[in-house]
Design a protein around this motif. Sequence first.
Motif, PDB file in Angstrom:
ATOM      1  N   HIS A  65       0.839  -1.200   0.000  1.00 50.67           N
ATOM      2  CA  HIS A  65       0.000   0.000   0.000  1.00 50.67           C
ATOM      3  C   HIS A  65       0.874   1.249   0.000  1.00 50.67           C
ATOM      4  O   HIS A  65       0.636   2.193  -0.759  1.00 50.67           O
ATOM      5  N   TRP A  66       1.886   1.254   0.846  1.00 49.05           N
ATOM      6  CA  TRP A  66       2.783   2.409   0.917  1.00 49.05           C
ATOM      7  C   TRP A  66       3.546   2.599  -0.397  1.00 49.05           C
ATOM      8  O   TRP A  66       3.715   3.721  -0.869  1.00 49.05           O
ATOM      9  N   GLU A  67       3.991   1.512  -0.991  1.00 45.07           N
ATOM     10  CA  GLU A  67       4.704   1.624  -2.272  1.00 45.07           C
ATOM     11  C   GLU A  67       3.811   2.230  -3.347  1.00 45.07           C
ATOM     12  O   GLU A  67       4.240   3.101  -4.114  1.00 45.07           O
ATOM     13  N   LEU A  68       2.564   1.795  -3.409  1.00 46.41           N
ATOM     14  CA  LEU A  68       1.629   2.352  -4.393  1.00 46.41           C
ATOM     15  C   LEU A  68       1.349   3.831  -4.111  1.00 46.41           C
ATOM     16  O   LEU A  68       1.355   4.660  -5.031  1.00 46.41           O
ATOM     17  N   LEU A  69       1.121   4.153  -2.852  1.00 45.67           N
ATOM     18  CA  LEU A  69       0.884   5.553  -2.510  1.00 45.67           C
ATOM     19  C   LEU A  69       2.106   6.411  -2.792  1.00 45.67           C
ATOM     20  O   LEU A  69       1.982   7.542  -3.266  1.00 45.67           O
ATOM     21  N   SER A  70       3.286   5.890  -2.521  1.00 50.03           N
ATOM     22  CA  SER A  70       4.518   6.643  -2.787  1.00 50.03           C
ATOM     23  C   SER A  70       4.650   6.970  -4.266  1.00 50.03           C
ATOM     24  O   SER A  70       5.008   8.091  -4.640  1.00 50.03           O
ATOM     25  N   LYS A  71       4.349   5.994  -5.102  1.00 46.12           N
ATOM     26  CA  LYS A  71       4.395   6.237  -6.545  1.00 46.12           C
ATOM     27  C   LYS A  71       3.388   7.305  -6.945  1.00 46.12           C
ATOM     28  O   LYS A  71       3.682   8.184  -7.750  1.00 46.12           O
ATOM     29  N   ALA A  72       2.187   7.225  -6.377  1.00 44.93           N
ATOM     30  CA  ALA A  72       1.146   8.195  -6.705  1.00 44.93           C
ATOM     31  C   ALA A  72       1.497   9.587  -6.180  1.00 44.93           C
ATOM     32  O   ALA A  72       1.228  10.594  -6.845  1.00 44.93           O
ATOM     33  N   ILE A  73       2.101   9.650  -5.015  1.00 44.25           N
ATOM     34  CA  ILE A  73       2.496  10.948  -4.456  1.00 44.25           C
ATOM     35  C   ILE A  73       3.579  11.583  -5.320  1.00 44.25           C
ATOM     36  O   ILE A  73       3.571  12.791  -5.557  1.00 44.25           O
ATOM     37  N   ASP A  74       4.480  10.773  -5.838  1.00 47.63           N
ATOM     38  CA  ASP A  74       5.593  11.274  -6.653  1.00 47.63           C
ATOM     39  C   ASP A  74       5.197  11.577  -8.093  1.00 47.63           C
ATOM     40  O   ASP A  74       5.864  12.361  -8.755  1.00 47.63           O
ATOM     41  N   ASP A  75       4.149  10.962  -8.591  1.00 48.69           N
ATOM     42  CA  ASP A  75       3.772  11.113  -9.996  1.00 48.69           C
ATOM     43  C   ASP A  75       2.312  11.554 -10.104  1.00 48.69           C
ATOM     44  O   ASP A  75       1.401  10.750  -9.897  1.00 48.69           O
TER      45      ASP A  75
END
Length: 185
Positions: A65-75
Motif C-alpha cells: 500500500h505504501w509503495e503504491l501511494l509513494s508512486k502516486a504521491i511522486d507522480d
Amino acid sequence: MATQNMGLRRLRSAAAAGLGLAAGALAAMAAQRHTLDAINERLAHLEKHTGNQQQANLAMQQRQHWELLSKAIDDPELAEVLSVFEVQVTTQKRRQYLFANALYTNLLCYYRIGNMTRDEFLKRVRGTFQNPIVREYWYATQQQRASLTGTEEAELGLLVDDLLLQLDEADTEEWWVVGIPPGEA
C-alpha cells in the motif's frame, strides 16, 4: 477348608485380573491423554503460526500500500488514478490526501496486527486529526468508508467519525482530553 482356599484363590485371581484390567485401562487413558496433549500443543502452535502469518500478510499488504501511494504521491499522473475524493482537488491537495491516507492506514495496520490497543489507536487518531488537511481528507473520503459496512475497519472509521464530532463540538482547546475515554472504546 480346601473349598475356602479355592474360593480365596478365585477371589484373588479375580481381584488380580480386575487390577490388571484397571491398570491397563489407566495406562490406555494416560497414553490417550498424552496423545491429546500432543495434539493440543500442535494445534496451539498452528494457531500461533496462523496468527503470525496473518500479521505477516498484513505487514506485506501495508508495505505494498505504501509503495503504491509513494508512486502516486511522486507522480501526478498516477495520483489521478487514486483520485476518488468527493471534491475536486488540486495536485498538491491530492498528494496531501494520499499522504493522510498513508498515515491513517499505518495506524489502522498497527492496531490490526496488535501493536496498539483500541484506546491507543484512538489517542493517536486524536492527535493526527488535529491537522486540518488530515480532517479534510477524512471528510473527502466519507463515501468510500460508508461502503465498508460490517468490517473492523468500518467500525474503527465510525469511532473516528464520533471522535471528530466530539472534537468539533468541544468547547475546550485541550483536544487531548476530548473524545471517548480510555476503556470505553
